[in-house]
Design a protein around this motif. Structure first.
Motif, mmCIF file in Angstrom:
data_model
loop_
_atom_site.group_PDB
_atom_site.id
_atom_site.type_symbol
_atom_site.label_atom_id
_atom_site.label_comp_id
_atom_site.label_asym_id
_atom_site.label_seq_id
_atom_site.Cartn_x
_atom_site.Cartn_y
_atom_site.Cartn_z
ATOM 1 N N LEU A 1 -15.730 -7.057 19.478
ATOM 2 C CA LEU A 1 -17.166 -6.769 19.481
ATOM 3 C C LEU A 1 -18.051 -8.018 19.405
ATOM 4 O O LEU A 1 -19.068 -8.095 20.090
ATOM 5 N N TYR A 2 -17.643 -8.976 18.577
ATOM 6 C CA TYR A 2 -18.498 -10.165 18.426
ATOM 7 C C TYR A 2 -18.574 -10.989 19.729
ATOM 8 O O TYR A 2 -19.679 -11.279 20.215
ATOM 9 N N PRO A 3 -17.419 -11.326 20.335
ATOM 10 C CA PRO A 3 -17.517 -12.050 21.621
ATOM 11 C C PRO A 3 -18.296 -11.260 22.683
ATOM 12 O O PRO A 3 -19.046 -11.842 23.483
ATOM 13 N N THR A 4 -18.146 -9.929 22.654
ATOM 14 C CA THR A 4 -18.868 -9.113 23.650
ATOM 15 C C THR A 4 -20.377 -9.168 23.382
ATOM 16 O O THR A 4 -21.184 -9.249 24.309
ATOM 17 N N LYS A 5 -20.720 -9.174 22.100
ATOM 18 C CA LYS A 5 -22.147 -9.264 21.729
ATOM 19 C C LYS A 5 -22.720 -10.597 22.248
ATOM 20 O O LYS A 5 -23.822 -10.631 22.810
ATOM 21 N N LEU A 6 -21.955 -11.674 22.094
ATOM 22 C CA LEU A 6 -22.428 -12.986 22.583
ATOM 23 C C LEU A 6 -22.605 -12.962 24.102
ATOM 24 O O LEU A 6 -23.575 -13.498 24.633
ATOM 25 N N ALA A 7 -21.644 -12.286 24.798
ATOM 26 C CA ALA A 7 -21.744 -12.194 26.260
ATOM 27 C C ALA A 7 -22.983 -11.383 26.651
ATOM 28 O O ALA A 7 -23.690 -11.717 27.615
ATOM 29 N N MET A 8 -23.251 -10.331 25.882
ATOM 30 C CA MET A 8 -24.418 -9.482 26.194
ATOM 31 C C MET A 8 -25.713 -10.270 26.046
ATOM 32 O O MET A 8 -26.641 -10.105 26.838
ATOM 33 N N GLU A 9 -25.742 -11.147 25.053
ATOM 34 C CA GLU A 9 -26.957 -11.964 24.860
ATOM 35 C C GLU A 9 -27.194 -12.881 26.060
ATOM 36 O O GLU A 9 -28.292 -13.344 26.290
ATOM 37 N N LYS A 10 -26.123 -13.125 26.820
ATOM 38 C CA LYS A 10 -26.272 -13.983 28.018
ATOM 39 C C LYS A 10 -26.463 -13.148 29.277
ATOM 40 O O LYS A 10 -26.367 -13.660 30.388
ATOM 41 N N GLY A 11 -26.616 -11.834 29.138
ATOM 42 C CA GLY A 11 -26.899 -10.993 30.304
ATOM 43 C C GLY A 11 -25.686 -10.344 30.938
ATOM 44 O O GLY A 11 -25.751 -9.879 32.078
ATOM 45 N N PHE A 12 -24.562 -10.333 30.218
ATOM 46 C CA PHE A 12 -23.361 -9.671 30.743
ATOM 47 C C PHE A 12 -23.088 -8.412 29.921
ATOM 48 O O PHE A 12 -23.531 -8.315 28.786
ATOM 49 N N GLN A 13 -22.322 -7.474 30.520
ATOM 50 C CA GLN A 13 -22.007 -6.253 29.754
ATOM 51 C C GLN A 13 -20.643 -6.343 29.092
ATOM 52 O O GLN A 13 -20.353 -5.643 28.150
ATOM 53 N N GLN A 14 -19.777 -7.180 29.626
ATOM 54 C CA GLN A 14 -18.409 -7.243 29.124
ATOM 55 C C GLN A 14 -17.870 -8.652 29.264
ATOM 56 O O GLN A 14 -18.473 -9.484 29.951
ATOM 57 N N VAL A 15 -16.722 -8.875 28.642
ATOM 58 C CA VAL A 15 -16.056 -10.172 28.826
ATOM 59 C C VAL A 15 -14.773 -9.970 29.624
ATOM 60 O O VAL A 15 -14.246 -8.851 29.690
ATOM 61 N N ILE A 16 -14.286 -11.055 30.203
ATOM 62 C CA ILE A 16 -12.920 -11.073 30.735
ATOM 63 C C ILE A 16 -12.121 -11.913 29.743
ATOM 64 O O ILE A 16 -12.445 -13.086 29.490
ATOM 65 N N TRP A 17 -11.115 -11.275 29.161
ATOM 66 C CA TRP A 17 -10.277 -11.990 28.198
ATOM 67 C C TRP A 17 -9.297 -12.895 28.934
ATOM 68 O O TRP A 17 -8.784 -12.536 29.992
ATOM 69 N N THR A 18 -9.025 -14.054 28.320
ATOM 70 C CA THR A 18 -8.035 -14.966 28.894
ATOM 71 C C THR A 18 -6.860 -15.112 27.927
ATOM 72 O O THR A 18 -6.954 -14.700 26.771
ATOM 73 N N ASP A 19 -5.782 -15.701 28.429
ATOM 74 C CA ASP A 19 -4.577 -15.829 27.587
ATOM 75 C C ASP A 19 -4.847 -16.749 26.395
ATOM 76 O O ASP A 19 -5.604 -17.718 26.500
ATOM 77 N N ALA A 20 -4.192 -16.444 25.293
ATOM 78 C CA ALA A 20 -4.465 -17.161 24.040
ATOM 79 C C ALA A 20 -3.982 -18.612 24.065
ATOM 80 O O ALA A 20 -4.559 -19.469 23.413
ATOM 81 N N GLU A 21 -2.930 -18.892 24.841
ATOM 82 C CA GLU A 21 -2.332 -20.233 24.795
ATOM 83 C C GLU A 21 -3.150 -21.252 25.583
ATOM 84 O O GLU A 21 -3.408 -22.349 25.099
#
Ligand code: COI
Length: 356
Positions: free
Chosen positions: A205-225
């Protein structure tokens, strides 16, 4: 674990709420149908199963699920076809995935008869809640929570398996703009990314909230490594049509085995599309966009079905994608699945499970 068949005790509502609103036109996830199913696990077995009018949970503030996150869920949909029959879409897959989640979260498995008995009885009672419109369905939320009243990190001794449902229209009314996230992560190898654990969603939720503040509705997750390969988008699996090939990240322990993902790939294969299930790097997406071969990007999920992606953000750059009208595959597969569920298209894959 004992798995003897349990009788489901049914208490019907005294007064249905179904006509208090138009089930074909309610916001997603806000209005719940008349009945809910509950099964209780204690002393090493599922010992009680009942259907009651939908209500709140009476619970302790020390409820284990609230503190240690032993909470899993499924998302599935029931459809009313053009002849008024109610069917579920691929419920066996939800059943197996629920139990995969249960095992990973040290929770008891739900017996097959209990899962299907719950859905069948509930849907028979609440069939009027299943929307009839083109894009409508009854979204069903089976979930399990640990219910010990105890502070202390260990698997609970008691659990509740509950099923509730809500009429649903489109989850996204418009194509979505998504931002590639390469700081925060959704899942790591050895973690729980491949199951539907509630915590997977809370952490997003937090990363998505940050993305929304930049005008996006969702994030694309990337690999952790390495943060260089894409994995999922928001709560959905991710697909790209590059040139004439459908490319989607291969399943792994960081990616949910989506039922819509699996269905879209099966249909695409049947239609003769080239499919690649493999790692896909951010660099490859940027390159395809530059060359003009990034024809489509979309998310797949039970709630969203097919969510067209209109733009992909990467740091300060935004890659705009062709309009949905120009897309050859995703609107077509969306329509095909809709028609299949509505009984307009022949169920050649045997995916619809008739209830009533
Ligand atoms: C689903 O797609 O069913 C989910 O569980 C995710 C949520 C958006 C409702």
């Amino acid at each position: 674990m004992e798995t003897e068949t349990l009788d489901i005790k049914i208490t019907k509502t005294a007064k249905s709420r179904v006509h208090d609103q138009d089930v074909n036109n309610v916001p997603f996830g806000k209005v719940f149908s008349d009945h809910m199913f509950v099964a209780e696990f204690e002393n090493g077995k599922w010992s009680k199963a009942y259907i009651e009018p939908y209500r709140e949970i009476p619970m302790s503030y020390a409820l284990a699920a609230l503190h240690y996150g032993q909470a899993i869920f499924e998302g599935m949909k029931a459809y009313k076809d053009v002849n008024g029959h109610v069917s579920l879409f691929r419920p066996q897959n939800n059943f197996h995935r629920l139990n995969k989640s249960a095992i990973r979260m040290a929770m008891p498995e739900v017996p097959e008869e209990l899962f299907f008995g719950a859905l069948t009885e509930l849907l028979k009672l609440d069939s009027e809640w299943v929307p009839t419109g083109d894009t409508g369905s009854l979204y069903i939320r089976p979930f399990m929570i640990s219910t010990d009243e105890a502070i202390g990190v260990r698997p609970s001794d008691t659990y509740k398996f509950i099923v509730i449902s809500c009429p649903a229209g489109k989850y996204y009314s418009e194509p979505v703009r998504v931002l590639i996230e390469h700081n925060y992560i959704r899942a790591v190898h050895g973690g729980v990314g491949f199951v539907k654990a509630a915590g997977n969603y809370g952490r997003s939720l937090y990363p998505t909230k940050l993305a929304m503040e930049k005008g996006f509705q969702q994030v694309i997750w990337t690999d952790a490594e390495t943060h260089t390969f894409v994995e999922e988008s928001g709560t959905m699996n991710l697909m790209f049509l590059i040139g004439d090939t459908i490319i989607t990240p291969a399943l792994s322990d960081t990616i949910l085995d989506g039922i819509t993902r699996n269905s879209v790939l099966a249909v695409a294969k049947d239609w003769g599309y080239k499919i690649e299930e493999r790692k896909i790097s951010i660099a490859e997406i940027v390159e395809a966009h530059k060359k003009g071969t990034l024809n489509e990007a979309f998310g797949t999920g039970t709630a969203a079905t097919i969510a067209h992606i209109s733009a992909i953000g990467l740091d300060d750059v935004v890659m705009e994608l062709p309009s949905v009208e120009k897309r050859a595959f995703s609107p077509k597969v969306d329509e095909y699945l809709r028609n299949l569920r509505k009984g307009i298209e022949n169920d050649k894959f045997g995916w619809m499970y008739k209830i009533c």
